[in-house]
Design a protein around this motif. Structure first.
Motif, mmCIF file in Angstrom:
data_model
loop_
_atom_site.group_PDB
_atom_site.id
_atom_site.type_symbol
_atom_site.label_atom_id
_atom_site.label_comp_id
_atom_site.label_asym_id
_atom_site.label_seq_id
_atom_site.Cartn_x
_atom_site.Cartn_y
_atom_site.Cartn_z
ATOM 1 N N HIS A 175 7.289 -14.410 -9.645
ATOM 2 C CA HIS A 175 7.531 -14.943 -10.986
ATOM 3 C C HIS A 175 6.311 -14.829 -11.885
ATOM 4 N N THR A 176 5.133 -15.088 -11.327
ATOM 5 C CA THR A 176 3.930 -14.984 -12.146
ATOM 6 C C THR A 176 3.593 -13.523 -12.440
ATOM 7 N N VAL A 177 3.889 -12.633 -11.511
ATOM 8 C CA VAL A 177 3.687 -11.197 -11.770
ATOM 9 C C VAL A 177 4.651 -10.746 -12.864
ATOM 10 N N ALA A 178 5.898 -11.187 -12.798
ATOM 11 C CA ALA A 178 6.870 -10.836 -13.850
ATOM 12 C C ALA A 178 6.415 -11.382 -15.204
ATOM 13 N N ALA B 254 2.809 -0.756 -8.138
ATOM 14 C CA ALA B 254 4.100 -0.122 -7.848
ATOM 15 C C ALA B 254 3.909 1.108 -6.974
ATOM 16 N N GLU B 255 2.906 1.904 -7.299
ATOM 17 C CA GLU B 255 2.621 3.098 -6.501
ATOM 18 C C GLU B 255 2.226 2.712 -5.076
ATOM 19 N N ALA B 256 1.370 1.720 -4.947
ATOM 20 C CA ALA B 256 0.917 1.285 -3.625
ATOM 21 C C ALA B 256 2.063 0.699 -2.788
ATOM 22 N N MET B 257 2.986 0.031 -3.455
ATOM 23 C CA MET B 257 4.099 -0.604 -2.749
ATOM 24 C C MET B 257 5.286 0.332 -2.553
ATOM 25 N N GLY B 258 5.275 1.451 -3.264
ATOM 26 C CA GLY B 258 6.415 2.347 -3.215
ATOM 27 C C GLY B 258 7.645 1.719 -3.846
ATOM 28 N N VAL C 156 0.037 -6.309 -18.416
ATOM 29 C CA VAL C 156 -0.762 -5.651 -17.370
ATOM 30 C C VAL C 156 -0.062 -4.399 -16.832
ATOM 31 N N ALA C 157 0.443 -3.596 -17.720
ATOM 32 C CA ALA C 157 1.237 -2.426 -17.332
ATOM 33 C C ALA C 157 0.474 -1.478 -16.410
ATOM 34 N N ASP C 158 -0.797 -1.222 -16.695
ATOM 35 C CA ASP C 158 -1.572 -0.299 -15.856
ATOM 36 C C ASP C 158 -1.742 -0.835 -14.433
ATOM 37 N N VAL D 115 7.825 -4.230 -9.213
ATOM 38 C CA VAL D 115 6.906 -4.996 -8.367
ATOM 39 C C VAL D 115 7.370 -6.447 -8.211
ATOM 40 N N PRO D 116 7.703 -7.169 -9.295
ATOM 41 C CA PRO D 116 8.180 -8.543 -9.087
ATOM 42 C C PRO D 116 9.424 -8.588 -8.191
#
Length: 116
Positions: free
Chosen positions: A26-29, A43-47, A35-37, A51-52
């Motif tokens: 929720h805090t990431v969302a 997102a790349e690291a998590m595949g 914080v798009a970059d 991300v949220p």
């Protein structure tokens, strides 16, 4: 994230580690628009494209109840919690405004997926 967890945990005696885990999607969302970059890197690291959403799915796979109420936060504490967080004005890449904090906490309290 950290300040919100401390406010909620300290006020309602919620378990520290599960609380941080439950809040994270929720805090990431909440921060995402500012914080798009960083989110692209995550997102790349998590595949994952979302991300949220991926963090929320991870909670469910790990069987960590996504609802703060499952950690002991009273459902009727929303207004008090929102007020305490807005009054504290935690450091954030995005303005900490009442309507946005209410949206974040409503989703977290009920266990709904994070709202961007």
């Amino acid at each position: 994230h950290h300040k919100i967890a401390h406010i909620l945990g300290g006020t309602w005696s919620l378990p520290h580690a599960p609380l941080h885990a439950m809040l994270l999607p929720h805090t990431v969302a909440f921060a995402a628009p500012a914080v798009a970059d960083a989110l692209a890197t995550a997102a790349e690291a998590m595949g994952a494209d979302d991300v949220p959403g991926a963090l929320y799915d991870l909670l469910r796979r790990l069987e960590i109840g996504p609802a703060l109420t499952s950690a002991g936060m009273p459902a009727d504490a929303l207004d008090d919690a929102v007020g305490a967080i807005v009054d504290a004005q935690p450091t954030s890449p995005r303005p900490v405004e009442r309507h946005a904090v209410e949206r974040l906490l409503t989703a977290a309290l009920t266990g709904m997926p994070p709202a961007v």
